[in-house]
Design an enzyme around this catalytic site. Structure first.
Site, PDB file in Angstrom:
ATOM      1  CB  SER A 281      -0.938   0.000   1.206  1.00 54.96           C
ATOM      2  OG  SER A 281      -0.229   0.099   2.427  1.00 54.96           O
TER       3      SER A 281
ATOM      4  CG  ASP B  45       5.470  -0.109   5.486  1.00 52.50           C
ATOM      5  OD1 ASP B  45       6.388  -0.300   6.302  1.00 52.50           O
ATOM      6  OD2 ASP B  45       4.528  -0.910   5.321  1.00 52.50           O
TER       7      ASP B  45
END
Length: 394
Positions: free
Chosen positions: A145, A203
């Site tokens: 994502s 991330d």
């Protein structure tokens, strides 16, 4: 605004090399760019429509740009402030009117796209086609994502002229300036908030800068240079709950503080030692470094089993790879999920292929790839991997 434009952007996934779970308790973790990437193609159009196609999750939507202008009042006070609110989410959900059978992954991906599109583009919404194709499996803890949000942010900021197209004046440049990357990362983080609610920011930082990052006590520090290391990445496809696993480690720590505390401190020391070795390797790859990296992997995997986040599927990966002289550990939350296996430069390709086939025969997915990958990049069509060109129809 940039008209008649086509861009190809990619961002890497991520793996935690060392520091899983210990990082929750204030210890250091090392996150590294994974050279399985998400690729995005954006092409402007002139018919007043905007479409997004996400074939990996089976989602495709098209709207009139004039329809999206109706969203602006809800964003008016916060436009370009990069702060998604519950009001924004409610407005976007009502606008899309998701069918009941729509999966949460699909819904959140569309919401993140719309939020970034409206927030970044504002009143000058361009008409465009967006297609995203990813080499990363979703829900495997590999930063899929975040890579998606980084690609969206980079492409929208470029198309809208907020940052420059690196290829506009020099076809050899494959990324943006550090200042522009900071902006990409900030917007990608907001997209991650739409999808995950309260992400750490690791991330999207890895997706933006690649290489390796140190994360400790909510502070993210980029390592200057890191070597590209070859690995096998194996997905057990065993579902797990990160929340439950984190809670289990906390319970063990409260129950046995004098036992689990030192284990977490040892994991911290492993991260520090690995970081030192990686720095040393940038001055010249040496075969002497690999035995140390392998030992660190073995010790950390044992520690992770001690704190209760192992799984029989992960044990199986370690057994299969060890029988061929290779070293593996889980990456991420554990309890299933994924594992990384370090490959020395002199590893026999036949052994690698044998290991891959044995792991696949166990019902696992397996990729031969690398870590320490480049961050967000822009590509000439001719420089894209052949499989990606095929997916994009070029």
């Amino acid at each position: 605004m940039v008209f008649d434009k086509e861009l190809f952007v990619s961002a890497p996934g991520k793996v935690i090399l060392h520091g899983e779970h210990a990082v929750v308790h204030g210890k250091m973790a090392l996150a590294v760019g994974l050279n399985l990437r998400t690729f995005l193609r954006v092409k402007t159009r002139k018919d007043g429509k905007i479409s997004i196609n996400l074939p990996n999750i089976g989602t495709k939507q098209c709207w009139e740009v004039s329809q999206l202008h109706s969203l602006l009042p809800a964003f008016q006070d916060d436009l370009k402030q990069a702060r998604p609110s519950s009001k924004h989410l409610e407005t976007l959900r009502n606008f899309v009117e998701f069918p009941k059978e729509n999966k949460e992954t699909e819904s959140l991906a569309l919401l993140a796209f719309l939020y970034l599109y409206v927030s970044i583009c504002g009143r000058d919404m361009p008409s465009m086609d967006v297609v995203v194709w990813s080499q990363l499996p979703t829900g495997a803890g590999l930063g899929s994502s975040a890579a998606y949000c980084v690609c969206l942010a980079a492409s929208l900021l470029t198309i809208c002229g907020i940052i420059e197209d690196p290829l506009q004046h020099n076809t050899k440049i494959s990324s943006w300036t550090l200042t522009e990357q900071e902006l990409i990362n900030q917007w990608a983080f907001q997209g991650e908030k739409i999808i995950h609610g309260n992400p750490s920011g690791v991330d999207n930082a890895v997706g933006t800068w690649g290489g390796a990052l140190q994360y400790q006590s909510e502070i993210i520090t980029q390592m200057d240079r890191v070597p590209m290391l070859q690995i096998l990445l194996t997905n057990t496809q065993v579902p797990r709950s990160t929340k439950v696993l984190v809670a289990g480690v906390k319970d063990k720590l409260l129950k046995f503080p004098d036992i689990i505390g030192p284990v977490l401190s040892s994991i911290h020391a492993i991260s520090q030692e690995c970081q030192r070795i990686l720095k040393d390797m940038t001055s010249g790859l040496s075969a002497d470094h690999y035995p140390i990296l392998e030992e660190l992997i073995d010790i950390n995997q044992n520690h992770l089993n001690v704190i209760g986040v192992g799984h029989p599927s992960l044990d199986k990966i370690c057994q299969v790879t060890a029988s061929h002289g290779l070293h593996s550990k889980l990456t991420g939350a554990g309890g299933g999920g994924c594992a990384v296996t370090l490959l020395r430069p002199d590893t026999d390709p036949n052994i690698v292929e044998t290991v891959k086939q044995e792991l696949i025969s166990c019902g696992f997915q397996c990729w031969e790839t690398s870590i320490g990958a480049l961050g967000v990049s822009i590509h000439l069509p001719s420089s894209l991997p052949a499989d990606i060109r095929s997916e994009f129809g070029i």
